[in-house]
Design an enzyme around this catalytic site. Structure first.
Site, short mmCIF file in Angstrom:
data_model
loop_
_atom_site.label_atom_id
_atom_site.label_comp_id
_atom_site.label_asym_id
_atom_site.label_seq_id
_atom_site.Cartn_x
_atom_site.Cartn_y
_atom_site.Cartn_z
N ASP A 189 -26.58 -8.30 6.71
CA ASP A 189 -27.70 -7.38 6.43
C ASP A 189 -28.92 -7.78 5.75
O ASP A 189 -29.80 -6.74 5.69
CB ASP A 189 -27.07 -6.41 5.59
CG ASP A 189 -25.93 -5.61 6.63
OD1 ASP A 189 -26.23 -5.55 7.97
OD2 ASP A 189 -24.94 -5.15 6.14
N ASP A 239 -25.17 -4.39 15.59
CA ASP A 239 -26.07 -3.85 14.73
C ASP A 239 -27.06 -5.13 14.28
O ASP A 239 -28.19 -5.11 13.70
CB ASP A 239 -25.37 -3.49 13.26
CG ASP A 239 -24.35 -2.59 13.72
OD1 ASP A 239 -23.64 -2.68 14.72
OD2 ASP A 239 -24.20 -1.72 12.72
N1 GLY Z 1 -25.08 -1.61 10.17
C1 GLY Z 1 -24.10 -0.51 9.74
C2 GLY Z 1 -24.27 0.82 10.42
O1 GLY Z 1 -25.21 1.00 11.47
O2 GLY Z 1 -23.73 1.49 9.91
#
Ligand code: GLY
Length: 408
Positions: free
Chosen positions: A125, A190
């Site tokens: 992330d 994501d």
């Molecule tokens: N990347 C985590 C979400 O979108 O919940």
């Protein structure tokens, strides 16, 4: 003007006419054309609400993420949190919009809370966290210490790339709930959002390693994450020994074969960004295909704010405003590049987001701008709540709209 310059000017004019006339009709959207959007008023609304949220955040010296089940602010903790970059990111946007130094000073102060996380290599992330905070800060101020933070974070992110799979690993699998799923090398859609940090790192350092990894990841994801209908799986698990796909599943969606709403938005945004940096048409085509999927699904339910998963059509199911804000911001950029016009759908999205149902009145909602988002239903976490990233992408979209359609 000499003759060759004049000919060049005529040629450019002709080219522009071609581009304009090549723009196809609006993507299919039902309903009346929206004529009543007041973007400056919405920006002012967001600014007033964030002003109150900032006072609250200053008092606690913490970063707001969402609300708890009993309606209290849930603050990020000192450990790495994938949402910690969004609040300072929103403050950067307000600085960009207003020029009021209060926003810049506080964006700087709040992002410094997590600067040390640039060394974190335990999940993917880093792009979300650092590009939305330090990335916006660097674009605006060109401060060299912001640049250093971005490059260090990008380096940490590349430590998770593996040639054999051709992907950046999203989650480590030995801890937490991920350890219970039997995955070996999980990659989630994501993760497309983390690539912008890598493209930026190459622009800053001229070292193409970052960009090459981003491109490889985008290509592998393009090959393995999408279904025939252009919706995407949430999780693709790879065999780290062979690089082959082991499983296609979900973590936050309704089922392995369903289309988790925010995941579709991440893919749309991610491939639009890939096209911005590479001008490779396969990314533009993919972004257009995802947009078409999203618009078709929205047309089916007669609303632009999706349920938390496109395959959930229970009228009592929670909607996910965050998916809609990411989508509208992405479409505002995609509309710049695509032959399809997304303007009508964009207008409808902003109109629906700014309805009384979704836009909080000033001083309510613990000063988050929007209501009704969903973190993760399968984890029974953050259901029908405000989320700092819904606000971030909404403010980003309003600024993009302002720049694109309203600046003379
Ligand atoms: N990347 C985590 C979400 O979108 O919940």
């Amino acid at each position: 003007m000499n003759k060759s310059r004049r000919n060049y000017a005529i040629f450019l004019g002709f080219l522009m006419m071609m581009v304009v006339s090549c723009k196809q009709k609006d993507a299919e959207v039902t309903g009346e054309e929206i004529t009543s959007l007041n973007i400056p008023e919405l920006l002012s609304h967001a600014e007033q609400q964030l002003n109150l949220q900032l006072q609250m955040a200053q008092k606690h010296n913490r970063i707001p993420r969402t609300l708890t089940a009993d309606g209290e602010v849930h603050w990020t903790k000192p450990r790495f949190d994938w949402t910690e970059g969004f609040f300072p990111g929103s403050l950067w946007y307000l600085y960009k919009h207003t020029g009021d130094e209060k926003w810049m000073e506080n964006a700087d102060a709040f992002q410094s809370h997590f600067e040390e996380h640039k060394l974190n290599t335990t999940n993917h992330d880093l792009g979300f966290v650092f590009n939305c905070s330090y990335g916006n800060g660097y674009e605006i101020t060109k401060k060299s210490n912001y640049k250093d933070v971005l490059v260090t974070a990008a380096k940490s992110l590349t430590s998770r790339f593996d040639e054999k799979t051709g992907c950046i690993k999203s989650w480590d699998t030995h801890l937490g709930w991920q350890a219970k799923r039997g995955w070996q090398y999980p990659v989630i859609i994501d993760n497309m959002m983390n690539l912008e940090l890598l493209f930026n790192a190459t622009e800053i350092t001229k070292d193409t390693t970052y960009r090459n990894i981003a491109i490889k990841h985008a290509d592998t994801t393009l090959k393995n994450h999408f279904r025939q209908d252009n919706s995407s799986y949430h999780v693709v698990d790879y065999d780290p020994e062979t690089g082959k796909v082991r499983k296609r599943q979900t973590a936050q969606g309704f089922s392995d074969e369903s289309a988790w709403a925010r995941g579709q938005a991440w893919g749309l945004y991610g491939y639009t960004v890939c096209y911005r940096y590479t001008k490779d048409v396969k990314y533009l085509k993919q972004a257009d295909k995802i947009a078409k999927y999203i618009i078709n699904q929205s047309t089916k339910i007669g609303n632009t704010i999706p349920y938390w998963d496109y395959d959930v059509n229970d009228i009592h199911a929670p909607k996910d405003v965050s998916a809609a804000t990411i989508t509208v911001s992405a479409l505002l950029e995609l509309d710049e590049y695509s032959k399809t016009s997304y303007k009508k759908f964009i207008d409808q999205l902003i109109f629906d987001l700014s309805s009384d149902k979704n836009l909080a009145k000033i001083g309510t909602n613990k000063n988050f701008v929007l209501k009704h988002s969903v973190g993760s239903i399968p984890h029974d976490n953050e259901i029908d709540v405000p989320l700092n990233y819904a606000d971030y992408y909404f403010i980003e979209a309003l600024l993009r709209y302002n720049n694109k359609y309203l600046r003379s």
